[in-house]
Write an enzyme that holds these catalytic residues in place. Structure first.
Site, mmCIF file in Angstrom:
data_model
loop_
_atom_site.group_PDB
_atom_site.id
_atom_site.type_symbol
_atom_site.label_atom_id
_atom_site.label_comp_id
_atom_site.label_asym_id
_atom_site.label_seq_id
_atom_site.Cartn_x
_atom_site.Cartn_y
_atom_site.Cartn_z
ATOM 1 N N ASP A 70 -6.558 -15.153 1.280
ATOM 2 C CA ASP A 70 -5.662 -14.186 1.929
ATOM 3 C C ASP A 70 -4.937 -14.767 3.134
ATOM 4 O O ASP A 70 -5.288 -14.443 4.267
ATOM 5 C CB ASP A 70 -6.473 -12.955 2.339
ATOM 6 C CG ASP A 70 -5.586 -11.805 2.785
ATOM 7 O OD1 ASP A 70 -4.366 -11.922 2.641
ATOM 8 O OD2 ASP A 70 -6.126 -10.799 3.268
ATOM 9 N N LYS A 106 -0.572 -14.734 -4.098
ATOM 10 C CA LYS A 106 -0.606 -15.276 -2.731
ATOM 11 C C LYS A 106 -0.803 -16.785 -2.787
ATOM 12 O O LYS A 106 -1.457 -17.290 -3.700
ATOM 13 C CB LYS A 106 -1.728 -14.620 -1.934
ATOM 14 C CG LYS A 106 -1.426 -13.168 -1.574
ATOM 15 C CD LYS A 106 -2.427 -12.609 -0.563
ATOM 16 C CE LYS A 106 -2.101 -11.132 -0.298
ATOM 17 N NZ LYS A 106 -2.943 -10.542 0.760
ATOM 18 N N GLU A 143 -0.137 -12.453 10.458
ATOM 19 C CA GLU A 143 -1.361 -11.663 10.583
ATOM 20 C C GLU A 143 -2.558 -12.507 11.006
ATOM 21 O O GLU A 143 -3.331 -12.100 11.866
ATOM 22 C CB GLU A 143 -1.650 -10.988 9.230
ATOM 23 C CG GLU A 143 -2.987 -10.273 9.172
ATOM 24 C CD GLU A 143 -3.263 -9.638 7.811
ATOM 25 O OE1 GLU A 143 -2.409 -9.729 6.913
ATOM 26 O OE2 GLU A 143 -4.342 -9.031 7.664
ATOM 27 N N TRP A 163 -16.054 -9.147 3.251
ATOM 28 C CA TRP A 163 -15.261 -8.791 4.425
ATOM 29 C C TRP A 163 -15.805 -9.491 5.682
ATOM 30 O O TRP A 163 -15.187 -9.455 6.737
ATOM 31 C CB TRP A 163 -15.275 -7.262 4.639
ATOM 32 C CG TRP A 163 -14.447 -6.514 3.637
ATOM 33 C CD1 TRP A 163 -13.493 -7.042 2.807
ATOM 34 C CD2 TRP A 163 -14.491 -5.109 3.339
ATOM 35 N NE1 TRP A 163 -12.942 -6.055 2.028
ATOM 36 C CE2 TRP A 163 -13.532 -4.849 2.327
ATOM 37 C CE3 TRP A 163 -15.237 -4.030 3.841
ATOM 38 C CZ2 TRP A 163 -13.306 -3.578 1.808
ATOM 39 C CZ3 TRP A 163 -15.006 -2.766 3.315
ATOM 40 C CH2 TRP A 163 -14.054 -2.541 2.308
ATOM 41 N N GLU A 219 -8.019 -3.345 -3.041
ATOM 42 C CA GLU A 219 -8.290 -2.714 -1.740
ATOM 43 C C GLU A 219 -8.081 -1.203 -1.785
ATOM 44 O O GLU A 219 -7.423 -0.617 -0.931
ATOM 45 C CB GLU A 219 -7.423 -3.351 -0.649
ATOM 46 C CG GLU A 219 -7.712 -4.832 -0.487
ATOM 47 C CD GLU A 219 -6.996 -5.478 0.691
ATOM 48 O OE1 GLU A 219 -5.872 -5.054 1.009
ATOM 49 O OE2 GLU A 219 -7.593 -6.399 1.286
ATOM 50 N N ARG A 269 1.093 -7.700 -8.505
ATOM 51 C CA ARG A 269 0.339 -8.604 -7.625
ATOM 52 C C ARG A 269 -1.026 -8.965 -8.220
ATOM 53 O O ARG A 269 -1.646 -8.149 -8.900
ATOM 54 C CB ARG A 269 0.147 -7.980 -6.241
ATOM 55 C CG ARG A 269 1.454 -7.833 -5.499
ATOM 56 C CD ARG A 269 1.231 -7.111 -4.195
ATOM 57 N NE ARG A 269 1.021 -7.984 -3.071
ATOM 58 C CZ ARG A 269 0.072 -7.811 -2.151
ATOM 59 N NH1 ARG A 269 -0.810 -6.843 -2.266
ATOM 60 N NH2 ARG A 269 -0.015 -8.612 -1.111
ATOM 61 N N ASN A 305 0.891 -1.158 0.000
ATOM 62 C CA ASN A 305 0.000 0.000 0.000
ATOM 63 C C ASN A 305 0.934 1.213 0.000
ATOM 64 O O ASN A 305 1.192 1.838 1.014
ATOM 65 C CB ASN A 305 -0.900 -0.005 1.237
ATOM 66 C CG ASN A 305 -1.828 -1.213 1.219
ATOM 67 O OD1 ASN A 305 -2.410 -1.540 0.191
ATOM 68 N ND2 ASN A 305 -1.940 -1.898 2.353
ATOM 69 N N ARG A 313 -15.255 -14.655 -3.699
ATOM 70 C CA ARG A 313 -13.969 -13.965 -3.679
ATOM 71 C C ARG A 313 -12.829 -14.885 -4.110
ATOM 72 O O ARG A 313 -11.884 -14.449 -4.770
ATOM 73 C CB ARG A 313 -13.708 -13.412 -2.269
ATOM 74 C CG ARG A 313 -12.329 -12.829 -2.128
ATOM 75 C CD ARG A 313 -12.154 -12.117 -0.811
ATOM 76 N NE ARG A 313 -10.758 -11.815 -0.574
ATOM 77 C CZ ARG A 313 -10.296 -11.254 0.528
ATOM 78 N NH1 ARG A 313 -11.141 -10.914 1.500
ATOM 79 N NH2 ARG A 313 -9.017 -11.016 0.684
HETATM 80 C C1 BDP Z 1 -4.251 -8.393 3.734
HETATM 81 C C2 BDP Z 1 -3.884 -7.426 4.808
HETATM 82 C C3 BDP Z 1 -3.713 -6.023 4.314
HETATM 83 C C4 BDP Z 1 -2.784 -6.031 3.116
HETATM 84 C C5 BDP Z 1 -3.330 -6.956 2.061
HETATM 85 C C6 BDP Z 1 -2.403 -7.119 0.872
HETATM 86 O O1 BDP Z 1 -4.887 -7.471 5.805
HETATM 87 O O2 BDP Z 1 -3.218 -5.248 5.358
HETATM 88 O O3 BDP Z 1 -2.618 -4.758 2.597
HETATM 89 O O4 BDP Z 1 -3.474 -8.246 2.593
HETATM 90 O O5 BDP Z 1 -1.774 -8.160 0.794
HETATM 91 O O6 BDP Z 1 -3.973 -9.663 4.218
HETATM 92 O O7 BDP Z 1 -2.332 -6.252 0.027
#
Ligand code: BDP
Length: 727
Positions: free
Chosen positions: A390, A385, A418, A568, A316, A349, A235, A361
């Site tokens: 996630d 990923k 996380e 979410w 996001e 990404r 970000n 999703r």
């Molecule tokens: C999520 C996280 C977020 C990250 C996002 C990402 O909660 O903070 O910015 O992935 O990978 O798991 O971009």
């Protein structure tokens, strides 16, 4: 280095030669590069094989290699090992016990030894005890200096893990080209999803001041083969590309270069507007393209070996090419073109979701990228990923691996935990990484493990790689907890060779971090190997996912259903109601299973055919669904929560039992963290059961305690200062 007094005490305590030093205070700063003094008998044995270093050249990388060896051997042998350089000595006699390090060019004596260097590429090495000029020596040879550096670390690891230097024969080269850490560090020093303090990049004092940590960071990474680092959060703010920041980045690059590490930056797609003042960020606009080209030129003038950019776009809330009606390929190619003349890589990404017509999703990323397969420049690699959603405690692999075949793909895993208990829970990620790497994708028929796709064996991409979201911060011990260090370690080792066994890596790490003490290594490794499954059991068994409280993702929230976007909400994923639980991804549901190879899709589609570990990921089943044990799902679910809790209690016992072998400081931290983990495992279990019981109307199965509080108690818990959470 560990403080000197400890070292001397260690030697005194240990000079009977029976057991290596342990039990003395250690603050964790040295990571796995502790180089504790060897016991007396080993000192003698190793010492005869390390009487002198003969070094090929004084290049910056060989200087790193040589100084690491000197430092480590001095610490382990308590004797200084003299160094000679090839420039004056290489034609002369090699003395017995020498360690020869270099390339065949820098140390010509290596050229005549018939070493298997031809297939080892730039980074590979041969470390071998052998006879040269009739005397026994150890050679650390490679095609390039960086390979020699890796070879030195392999040599030291061999000694640290109890190996005899006189019998060393290691031939290795990395199977992935890009082995990257991704820091989610913000320029203000905070870290998104960081649980180990603040960013180690002190942007404020750079470039003038270079903290010693930067070098130790580079050493640690090089020791496990990591060769690149993305310094800032995906970000990304545009400011990181400001000229005033680039000089800071350049200073870090200078420090990392002698360790074979290249820097990369995460960039904000809207930078040409935010930083350059352009009216648009349209990727086909000539001025925008020119802006990126000039920015790339500016960077390469400062950092000739700059790695490239990482981009999170249209994900996001981040800007991206879709904002101006263009595709991910258009956006990626524009930036890739700017990097191309300099040999840079553009990492794009695939973490995109939140489509307007949401069905599932888990299926969105492939839907977005499959149509673009083959449309990217050759210096683009997609960073995917590990799972389709996630970084959940357990996910099947992302179907992008195996379905996107004409574009290079690399895997992104999360080292910072996380969704896995954050800093305090003891979870060794090795088995989780191994599970996904060894997943049979069937992408080119049965036996196509994901690791084979990553290494390029299956689709022959132009670039390969793996990225790990770092868990590093200003914590003295780097990672916010002793065992979190193992996750940094295992990431690097698997990025070097994705087919390595996670158990073997755990063994290495334990020996290097605590000592080669049999009574400690076995139980601690066993505990680590069980730890991921343990967490899955008390948090999200049988394929449940995303059951976290909002924002900080700390603690359970399976009841949450009021967030603006459906995906979410934990209820979106668990779909629990009176009748059953789980996400139907078969043809009767979202049909996301169809994104996998047909053989695998068929297995996933049958609730009785595939491993029950994934049941609720793919299926919505009634509460009385019969499991292979013959018990109902509801009973089995509760059993798993309880099993997880019991397993944490067992971990606490194991840790108590190894107390005599661990220094007081690290022992105390782990013991305290395990107590937190037990309390939180109990909380996960109770809150989850309380919620699912309420929706199902089922009683707690016989023999299992009902949750001690009503559901409202768990719902009312709030954690306003939970770390790592972007505010
Ligand atoms: C999520 C996280 C977020 C990250 C996002 C990402 O909660 O903070 O910015 O992935 O990978 O798991 O971009």
């Amino acid at each position: 280095m560990t403080n000197l007094l400890s070292r001397f005490l260690a030697v005194l305590a240990d000079d009977d030669g029976t057991s290596p030093a342990a039990g003395l205070d250690d603050d964790g700063y040295d990571l796995w590069l502790r180089y504790l003094p060897l016991a007396a008998t080993r000192r003698t044995a190793v010492g005869t094989s390390a009487t002198a270093l003969l070094v090929g050249s004084e290049s910056p990388i060989l200087k790193s290699a040589r100084s690491e060896l000197e430092k480590a051997l001095f610490a382990m042998l308590l004797a200084r090992v003299p160094v000679r350089f090839a420039r004056t000595e290489h034609d002369g006699a090699v003395q017995p016990g020498s360690i020869l390090l270099g390339t065949p060019q820098s140390l010509p004596v290596l050229a005549n030894l018939d070493l298997p260097l031809a297939t080892l590429g730039k980074d590979g090495y041969v470390v071998r005890s052998m006879s040269v000029q009739g005397v026994a020596v150890t050679i650390i040879a490679a095609n390039e200096d960086v390979g020699v550096l890796y070879g030195c670390f392999a040599f030291l690891r061999h000694i640290q893990t109890g190996g005899a230097p006189a019998e060393i024969d290691l031939v290795s080269s990395p199977r992935l080209a890009l082995r990257l850490l991704n820091h989610w560090d913000n320029l203000d020093g905070s870290i998104e999803r960081g649980y180990a303090g603040f960013s180690i990049w002190d942007w404020w004092t750079l470039p003038d001041h270079a903290d010693a940590r930067y070098t130790d960071y580079a050493r640690a990474n090089a020791s496990i083969g990591i060769n690149g680092t993305v310094l800032n959060n995906v970000n990304a703010v545009p400011d990181v590309l400001a000229s005033s920041f680039l000089v800071k980045v350049a200073r870090l690059a200078d420090i990392f270069r002698p360790y074979g590490i290249r820097v990369f930056l995460s960039v904000n797609f809207a930078s040409p507007a935010a930083l350059g003042g352009l009216p648009t960020v349209d990727p086909l606009d000539a001025e925008v393209r020119d802006w990126w080209q000039r920015k790339a030129d500016e960077i390469y003038a400062l950092i000739p070996d700059f790695g490239g950019f990482l981009v999170k776009a249209n994900s996001e809330g981040q800007p991206g090419p879709n904002d101006t009606g263009h595709s991910h390929a258009d956006g990626a190619n524009m930036i890739a073109d700017a990097l191309m003349p300099h040999g840079g890589t553009l990492i794009w990404r695939t973490f995109v979701y939140a489509s307007d017509a949401l069905v599932d999703r888990a299926a969105e990323a492939l839907d977005a990228f499959k149509p673009l397969d083959g449309a990217f420049r050759r210096n683009v690699i997609l960073q995917v990923k590990n799972g389709p959603i996630d970084f959940q405690p357990r996910e099947p692999f992302s179907p992008i691996f195996g379905q996107v075949t004409k574009t290079p793909v690399m895997m992104e895993v999360q080292i910072t935990k996380e969704y896995l208990g954050q800093a305090t829970h003891l979870v060794y990620l090795g088995p989780a990484f191994e599970e996904v790497l060894q997943f049979d994708t069937y992408a080119a028929g049965k036996g196509t493990s994901l690791s084979r796709i990553l290494t390029g064996e299956v689709f022959a991409p132009t670039v390969t790689g793996m990225a790990g979201v770092a868990n590093i911060g200003t914590d003295r011990a780097w990672t916010g907890g002793v065992f979190n260090q193992a996750n940094w370690y295992v990431f690097g080792r698997l990025a070097w060779d994705p087919d390595m066994s996670s158990r073997r890596i755990a063994e290495e790490w334990v020996k290097m971090s605590f000592g080669c003490i049999e009574a400690l290594v076995r139980p601690v490794v066993d505990m680590m190997m069980q730890s991921h499954e343990t967490l899955v059991n008390y948090m999200m068994p049988y394929g449940l996912h995303h059951q976290f409280a909002t924002g900080h993702h700390y603690g359970p929230g399976p009841w949450i259903s009021d967030l603006t976007r459906p995906e979410w909400n934990p209820t979106y994923y668990n779909r629990a109601d009176r009748h059953g639980i789980g996400f139907d991804r078969t043809r009767t549901g979202s049909d996301a299973v169809a994104q996998y190879a047909p053989e695998l899709a068929a297995l996933f589609a049958d609730p009785h055919a595939f491993d029950e570990k994934y049941l609720l990921w793919f299926h919505h089943v009634p509460w009385d669904f019969q499991m292979t044990s013959g018990k109902t799902l509801w009973t089995s679910l509760v059993e798993k929560y309880d099993l997880g809790l019991d397993q944490v209690r067992t971990m606490r016992e194991i840790w108590q039992n190894v107390r005599p072998h661990v220094d007081a400081r690290r022992f105390a931290q782990v013991a305290a963290f395990l107590a937190i983990q037990e309390r939180e495992a109990q909380w996960w279990r109770d809150a989850s059961i309380a919620y699912f019981q309420q929706v199902s109307g089922l009683p707690t199965p016989e023999g299992h305690a009902p949750p001690p509080h009503p559901l409202d108690h768990y719902k009312a818990l709030h954690f306003p200062y939970a770390p790592g959470h972007p505010h």
